[in-house]
Design a protein around this motif. Sequence first.
Motif, PDB file in Angstrom:
ATOM      1  N   LYS A 177      63.072  43.482  28.003  1.00  0.00           N
ATOM      2  CA  LYS A 177      62.293  42.301  27.647  1.00  0.00           C
ATOM      3  C   LYS A 177      63.165  41.059  27.779  1.00  0.00           C
ATOM      4  N   GLU A 230      62.988  36.961  26.901  1.00  0.00           N
ATOM      5  CA  GLU A 230      62.218  36.003  26.126  1.00  0.00           C
ATOM      6  C   GLU A 230      63.020  34.726  25.890  1.00  0.00           C
ATOM      7  N   LYS A 243      61.190  50.482  19.197  1.00  0.00           N
ATOM      8  CA  LYS A 243      60.798  49.141  18.775  1.00  0.00           C
ATOM      9  C   LYS A 243      62.029  48.392  18.275  1.00  0.00           C
ATOM     10  N   TYR A 270      62.392  38.296  14.012  1.00  0.00           N
ATOM     11  CA  TYR A 270      61.771  38.437  15.329  1.00  0.00           C
ATOM     12  C   TYR A 270      61.380  39.892  15.572  1.00  0.00           C
ATOM     13  N   HIS A 271      60.188  40.081  16.113  1.00  0.00           N
ATOM     14  CA  HIS A 271      59.750  41.392  16.573  1.00  0.00           C
ATOM     15  C   HIS A 271      58.721  41.195  17.678  1.00  0.00           C
ATOM     16  N   PHE A 272      58.394  42.269  18.372  1.00  0.00           N
ATOM     17  CA  PHE A 272      57.466  42.171  19.488  1.00  0.00           C
ATOM     18  C   PHE A 272      56.098  42.704  19.097  1.00  0.00           C
ATOM     19  N   SER A 273      55.070  41.981  19.510  1.00  0.00           N
ATOM     20  CA  SER A 273      53.682  42.414  19.347  1.00  0.00           C
ATOM     21  C   SER A 273      52.989  42.242  20.689  1.00  0.00           C
ATOM     22  N   ASP A 309      54.113  42.963  23.560  1.00  0.00           N
ATOM     23  CA  ASP A 309      55.128  42.423  24.470  1.00  0.00           C
ATOM     24  C   ASP A 309      55.388  40.931  24.282  1.00  0.00           C
ATOM     25  N   ASN A 310      54.837  40.331  23.243  1.00  0.00           N
ATOM     26  CA  ASN A 310      55.118  38.934  22.935  1.00  0.00           C
ATOM     27  C   ASN A 310      56.103  38.856  21.771  1.00  0.00           C
ATOM     28  N   LEU A 311      57.099  38.001  21.887  1.00  0.00           N
ATOM     29  CA  LEU A 311      58.081  37.842  20.824  1.00  0.00           C
ATOM     30  C   LEU A 311      57.493  36.982  19.715  1.00  0.00           C
TER      31      LEU A 311
END
Length: 498
Positions: A200, A202, A223, A248-251, A253-255
């Motif tokens: 990923k 970002e 994850k 921060y985490h991904f949902s 594929d969006n940060l």
Amino acid sequence: MYKSTALKISLILLTCMVGLCLPASNAQKIETSTEALDDFSLGYTKIIGFTESGFFILTSNNGYDVSGERVGFKSPKYKLGFAGSDLKLLWEKPIEPNGDNGIIRMITQSDDNILILSSSWNKSKSTLTINSYFINEQGNSSGEGNTMSNIEFQKEPFFFGSSASLHKETFAIYAAAEVESGVQISVVVFDNEQRVLSQKNELIRQPSRNFSVTDFAVSDSGKISFLGLRSEKIKALSAKRENNWFAYHFSDDNLIETAIGRGLEMPHLHLAIDEFRNEVVLAGFYSDKQSFVGAGILYGRINLSGDTAVQIKNVTIDASQNLRLKGARNKGETGGLTGFPIRKTIPRGDGGIAIIAESSYTTEYSYFDSFSQTYTRRLEYNFGDVVLFSLSNNGDIQWSASVNKEQTSMDDGGIFSSYCMLVGSHRLDFLFSEPISRKAKVLRGSVSHQGIPDKVVPIQLPEGTLLLSEGGKQVSENSVVIPALIKRKLHLIRFSNP
């Protein structure tokens, strides 16, 4: 073998913290290597992994963590060794990165091997290459030259970090670079066969000069989550800084960026993965003048399944019966309990967590030496009490406890201070040296599953034994191996509970 042992240790800790315990016994077996390992030339030594045959030993000149960054005038150097189950050193060798200009970024155990990751920067192509290889318990290498990923950056990355999941199912490495609009971050997730699971790239819209990644974690399912800190001076000539924390985490594929603890005075924040619930757990101490100990606990959870909601709760610490915590409030030089860095956040199967923190701070002294006509700078490293909190699944404090210790040393990086923890079925043991001098004794402090501390007692080892406590590792359900200096020679010590 390694995975099953790690799982057993996790289950033991769960049992210990929720109260399913066995009768306690103070008997303890102590084994010391009969021969010195080496001359302690590099300094920082830790047990990085173990197999059925013995223990992998990593030595570095720049600290316990592998970062690849130059510290002062020292370029990072690493050496790997293997000791048999009898604690006798079988071999040791320098660890080198892949490629002519490679820099080692990660050294960790993967199954019964040690995995080494390195990065190299191609300036003409603006590309970062991630390479990897293995070293087994015989000292043989395999997979050299394996390229895991090529990542394009606008500028050369300035910050790196890595993480392994709880059961070593997945691994992750990130690189961050300054760009005009913030920070470009790239994260590569891979499994124990060096297969890339995801990559990923970002943009974090934070000012790169004031922003840093402070904590980074990956789950067994691949994850990832990390913490960012934007720290700015309150006034131009003031030493005080305003800390703004972000999770921060991904949902999909969006940060997702979430501000944490806004408006709170919170010097430290810690992140851990809860594999039981597939969630991120956040914990930190904040200043609370209404509290008996002058601090509260920020407790948060983030679902890794795609839900963007973040649950945050501020918990006031009462602990009116815990005089040690009250004493921590009154120590102005440490900032009280608020200034205790959290060393470990342990999720439990019942939804609660255990928090383990330690008082640690550095004091700088400068004086003029009339003989040499120069100013001399000295750094004093102070490590104090260990404090523990058990929180229920709704965030309420079930109990608090503390282990009393006082470790002070000068100009040594605090290498012999802090503690090593041994997780038992009925208690937690904390092993440490005190004082940090030729008269050092090795001591043990214990806390039961109900939060009741035992008296700190000495362990039968030669006077002057200095544990490299942070280099220790639990290697079975009831034993831990710790590097130590005995008569200025590096040895291994194995502590075993019945």
